[in-house]
Motif scaffolding. Structure first.
Motif, PDB file in Angstrom:
ATOM      1  N   UNK A 170      -1.991  54.814  59.311  1.00  0.00           N
ATOM      2  CA  UNK A 170      -1.332  55.160  59.618  1.00  0.00           C
ATOM      3  C   UNK A 170      -1.275  56.585  58.974  1.00  0.00           C
ATOM      4  N   UNK A 171      -1.542  56.694  57.988  1.00  0.00           N
ATOM      5  CA  UNK A 171      -1.040  58.566  57.526  1.00  0.00           C
ATOM      6  C   UNK A 171      -3.225  58.714  57.357  1.00  0.00           C
ATOM      7  N   UNK A 228       8.303  49.114  52.571  1.00  0.00           N
ATOM      8  CA  UNK A 228       7.347  47.561  52.468  1.00  0.00           C
ATOM      9  C   UNK A 228       8.367  46.506  52.105  1.00  0.00           C
ATOM     10  N   UNK A 229       8.866  46.460  50.883  1.00  0.00           N
ATOM     11  CA  UNK A 229      10.106  45.758  50.473  1.00  0.00           C
ATOM     12  C   UNK A 229      10.446  45.356  51.516  1.00  0.00           C
ATOM     13  N   UNK A 230      11.077  46.359  52.433  1.00  0.00           N
ATOM     14  CA  UNK A 230      12.273  45.711  53.185  1.00  0.00           C
ATOM     15  C   UNK A 230      11.605  44.638  54.270  1.00  0.00           C
ATOM     16  N   UNK A 231      10.175  45.534  54.152  1.00  0.00           N
ATOM     17  CA  UNK A 231       9.456  44.330  55.556  1.00  0.00           C
ATOM     18  C   UNK A 231       9.915  42.866  55.086  1.00  0.00           C
ATOM     19  N   UNK A 232       8.917  42.789  53.792  1.00  0.00           N
ATOM     20  CA  UNK A 232       8.735  41.535  53.327  1.00  0.00           C
ATOM     21  C   UNK A 232      10.000  40.493  53.125  1.00  0.00           C
ATOM     22  N   UNK A 234       8.585  55.139  51.475  1.00  0.00           N
ATOM     23  CA  UNK A 234       7.436  53.982  51.902  1.00  0.00           C
ATOM     24  C   UNK A 234       7.374  52.457  51.105  1.00  0.00           C
ATOM     25  N   UNK A 235       7.774  52.149  49.569  1.00  0.00           N
ATOM     26  CA  UNK A 235       7.516  51.312  49.907  1.00  0.00           C
ATOM     27  C   UNK A 235       8.957  50.600  49.593  1.00  0.00           C
ATOM     28  N   UNK A 236      10.064  51.284  50.112  1.00  0.00           N
ATOM     29  CA  UNK A 236      10.971  50.585  50.644  1.00  0.00           C
ATOM     30  C   UNK A 236      10.560  50.268  51.174  1.00  0.00           C
ATOM     31  N   UNK A 270       7.177  50.194  60.622  1.00  0.00           N
ATOM     32  CA  UNK A 270       8.218  50.268  60.758  1.00  0.00           C
ATOM     33  C   UNK A 270       8.301  50.519  58.639  1.00  0.00           C
ATOM     34  N   UNK A 271       6.794  50.769  58.365  1.00  0.00           N
ATOM     35  CA  UNK A 271       6.262  51.052  56.913  1.00  0.00           C
ATOM     36  C   UNK A 271       6.478  52.752  57.233  1.00  0.00           C
ATOM     37  N   UNK A 272       6.800  53.358  57.801  1.00  0.00           N
ATOM     38  CA  UNK A 272       7.050  54.612  58.072  1.00  0.00           C
ATOM     39  C   UNK A 272       8.546  55.645  58.313  1.00  0.00           C
ATOM     40  N   UNK A 273       8.926  54.143  58.336  1.00  0.00           N
ATOM     41  CA  UNK A 273      10.559  54.765  59.087  1.00  0.00           C
ATOM     42  C   UNK A 273      11.028  56.182  58.005  1.00  0.00           C
TER      43      UNK A 273
END
Length: 313
Positions: A212-213, A289-293, A285-287, A180-183
Motif C-alpha cells: 500500500x505504501x 485501521x480501528x474504523x475498519x475493525x 493510519x491507526x484511526x 480504506x486504510x489510507x483514507x
C-alpha cells in the motif's frame, strides 16, 4: 469515545495531559455499549514508552476502546520493572487459556532483527500467537519486526540484512489511495525508519500480498495480507518526536558508529530540535485501521475467527 485503560497506568496521565480522551475501567463499565477489544503484544524493551505511543494512536478514535497489554509468557523484561509488568500485563499463555477473543491485536517490533527468526528465544510461542490470531482475533497489525515475523510465518517471506542501517525520515508513495486504510492520506508520506533489515517488493508480490505504501529508498512500508486479516508496517509511525533522537544519542554516547538520521533534524543538524512531520499520517493510519475493525468485526465476539477471511466481505 475514549480509550479504556487502568488509571494507574503511566500512559493514563501522559495522554490526559495531551488531551487524549481516556477513561478508567469503573466509568467505562457504566456505558451500555460493546467496546472494541484491542490487545498490544509488546515486544519492545521500553514497555512504558511503547504502550503510551500505541495507546495515543488507538485512543484518538471516536469509539470506546478496551486496551489490553500482553507479554510473552516466559520472557522477562530487563528494561521495565517487575511491578509494572505484573500490574498491567498478562502472559499470552493466560490469554490463550481463557479462550477470549479480540477485535484487533497489535504485535510490536523488537530489537532482535539481526537474529534468524528461529533463534529468537520466544519464537515458538510467537508462532503460537500468530496461529491463534486466525481463530481469536479479527484483525492483526504487525509493526516492524512484528510485521516481518508475520510475513515470514504465514508466507515464508525472508528479511534481508542491509549493508547500512536505514535510519531517519524517508519519503514514501501512496500506492493505493482507494484503500480504506489510507483514507485521507496524501500522495507523499514521510515515515520514520530505524532498521537493519528489509522486506523486498518482489517477494511480497510473489506471495500475493498488496503493498500500500512504499519508498524508492527503503522499500515497502505498509502491506495488506487479506487472507490472514492482517496489515504489516515495517516502519514507525508510532514514534514520538524524539524517538530517533534517543536512538542516535544512545549510540553516540556508547561510541557506536551511527549516521545522523536522514531528513530528521532541521538542516540535518543534531544540535537542533527535530520536528514531527508524520504525526497526522500516524493518526490517520491507526484511526482508519480501528474504523475498519469496527465496521467489519462481528458484534457477537464468539463469531470472531469463524466468518469470511475477507475483512470487507
Amino acid at each position: 469515545m475514549p480509550i479504556k485503560i487502568p488509571q494507574s497506568l503511566p500512559a493514563y496521565n501522559v495522554l490526559s495531559r495531551e488531551g487524549v480522551m481516556v477513561m478508567p475501567e469503573e466509568t467505562a463499565a457504566k456505558q451500555d455499549i460493546r467496546p472494541l477489544r484491542i490487545g498490544l503484544l509488546n515486544l519492545m524493551p521500553k514497555k512504558i514508552q511503547t504502550e503510551t505511543q500505541f495507546a495515543r494512536l488507538i485512543g484518538a478514535s471516536p469509539l470506546q476502546i478496551e486496551f489490553s497489554l500482553i507479554r510473552m509468557s516466559d520472557h522477562e523484561s530487563r528494561n521495565t520493572s517487575t511491578e509494572h509488568m505484573e500490574a498491567f500485563y498478562r502472559p499470552f499463555a493466560e490469554v490463550q487459556a481463557s479462550g477470549e477473543k479480540f477485535d484487533g491485536l497489535l504485535i510490536t517490533g523488537a530489537p532482535i532483527e539481526h537474529l534468524p527468526f528461529e533463534d529468537v528465544t520466544y519464537w515458538d510461542e510467537l508462532k503460537s500467537v500468530m496461529d491463534w490470531t486466525q481463530t481469536h482475533v479479527h484483525s492483526t497489525f504487525g509493526i516492524c519486526w512484528g510485521g516481518m515475523a508475520m510475513a515470514y510465518h504465514f508466507h515464508g517471506i525472508k528479511k534481508h540484512m542491509l549493508d547500512a542501517k536505514s535510519f531517519g525520515c524517508f519519503r514514501h508513495r501512496n500506492l493505493a489511495p482507494a484503500s480504506p486504510y489510507l483514507r485521507g492520506f496524501s500522495d507523499d508520506v514521510l515515515m520514520p525508519v530505524s532498521r537493519w533489515t528489509e522486506i523486498r517488493a518482489d517477494e511480497i508480490a510473489e506471495a500475493g500480498l498488496t503493498t500500500l505504501i512504499a519508498s524508492d529508498e527503503v522499500g515497502p512500508a505498509l502491506v495488506e495480507d487479506r487472507a490472514h486479516r492482517a496489515l504489516y508496517v515495517f516502519n514507525h509511525f508510532e514514534y514520538d518526536s524524539d524517538t530517533l533522537k534517543q536512538e542516535y544519542d544512545r549510540d553516540v554516547d556508547a561510541g557506536t558508529p551511527i549516521n545522523v538520521p536522514v531528513n530528521y533534524y532541521p538542516a540535518d543538524d543534531p544540535t537542533r530540535d527535530p520536528m514531527n512531520r508524520w504525526r497526522s499520517h500516524a493518526h490517520l493510519l491507526y484511526g482508519n485501521w480501528v474504523s475498519e475493525v469496527y465496521l467489519t468485526t462481528p458484534f457477537d465476539m464468539e463469531q470472531i475467527g469463524l466468518a469470511s477471511t475477507d475483512l470487507r466481505a
